[in-house]
Design an enzyme around this catalytic site. Sequence first.
Site, PDB file in Angstrom:
ATOM      1  N   GLY A 172     -32.809 -17.366  52.914  1.00  0.00           N
ATOM      2  CA  GLY A 172     -33.087 -18.089  51.601  1.00  0.00           C
ATOM      3  C   GLY A 172     -34.534 -18.166  51.386  1.00  0.00           C
ATOM      4  N   LYS A 226     -29.959 -23.022  52.412  1.00  0.00           N
ATOM      5  CA  LYS A 226     -30.636 -22.734  50.969  1.00  0.00           C
ATOM      6  C   LYS A 226     -29.665 -21.471  50.210  1.00  0.00           C
ATOM      7  CE  LYS A 226     -35.143 -23.479  52.307  1.00  0.00           C
ATOM      8  NZ  LYS A 226     -36.476 -22.971  52.375  1.00  0.00           N
ATOM      9  N   ASN A 276     -33.553 -24.878  47.229  1.00  0.00           N
ATOM     10  CA  ASN A 276     -34.052 -25.977  47.971  1.00  0.00           C
ATOM     11  C   ASN A 276     -34.344 -27.189  47.561  1.00  0.00           C
ATOM     12  OD1 ASN A 276     -36.378 -25.558  46.363  1.00  0.00           O
ATOM     13  ND2 ASN A 276     -37.691 -26.157  48.088  1.00  0.00           N
ATOM     14  N   SER A 299     -38.484 -32.112  61.332  1.00  0.00           N
ATOM     15  CA  SER A 299     -38.898 -31.888  59.752  1.00  0.00           C
ATOM     16  C   SER A 299     -40.038 -32.585  59.118  1.00  0.00           C
ATOM     17  CB  SER A 299     -37.665 -31.956  59.025  1.00  0.00           C
ATOM     18  OG  SER A 299     -38.064 -31.759  57.697  1.00  0.00           O
TER      19      SER A 299
END
Length: 252
Positions: free
Chosen positions: A133, A70, A91, A19
């Site tokens: 999401g 999400k 989020n 990430s």
Amino acid sequence: MEERKNKTFGLLGKEISYSFSRGYFTEKFKNLNLTNCKYVNFDIPKIEDFPSIVKNDDSICGINVTIPYKEEVIAYLNKLDTTAKKIGAVNTIKFTKRGNLKGYNTDVVGFEKSIAPFLKKHHKFALILGTGGASKAVAFALKQNHIKYKFVSRNPSNKKEISYQDLTEEIINKYTVIINCTPLGTSPNVNKYPAIPYQHLSEKHLLYDLIYNPELTVFLEKGKQRGATVKNGYQMLEIQAEESWAIWNQGK
């Protein structure tokens, strides 16, 4: 924000070692000399593990949420911001002074601001690839900008969704904005891409990929080869991250 000696922020998701967020915020804290702040990954196999994270660490001030939680995380929150409620996806989570968890959606601002410079007058119709999401935030932003959209799904479940098999030349010619909200093409699986008829793309098209790693996905590369304008999701992530930071630091 409630004043705590040490402040923890983090990213909630599944298999998120790749990430962007942890690196971005770690660098931000370093540049701002915030030695009492840290950003970690809350990498959990199932959403049911979320309450134990909150319970076991009272230094947490804010959390970002990514795939696949999400929508699922909403059931564990005390309150939702108006926009997050309308979208049906969160989020960003703020831990309030009263100990409540409030959900926000900064994806919508990130997407809207990053795509705006690329939109032209003929971009009136959009295809949203995927129904998770993130796609809900994208749809919300498109609606605000008077762009009509359809979701493309492997398993269409309502009138707003069509299947990949339904993507005819006529549809591709009409829907000149195409946004990839699926994880297809994300590193390390860089050879994967959504199954759309790329041969019908032209210089009229704008292809936007929420993926940022790699910088140029196969989806974007195939669009580029047909003369389409292409944009990845890195700037969207930067904008939504800054929006999250602002929410965590506002005094409410």
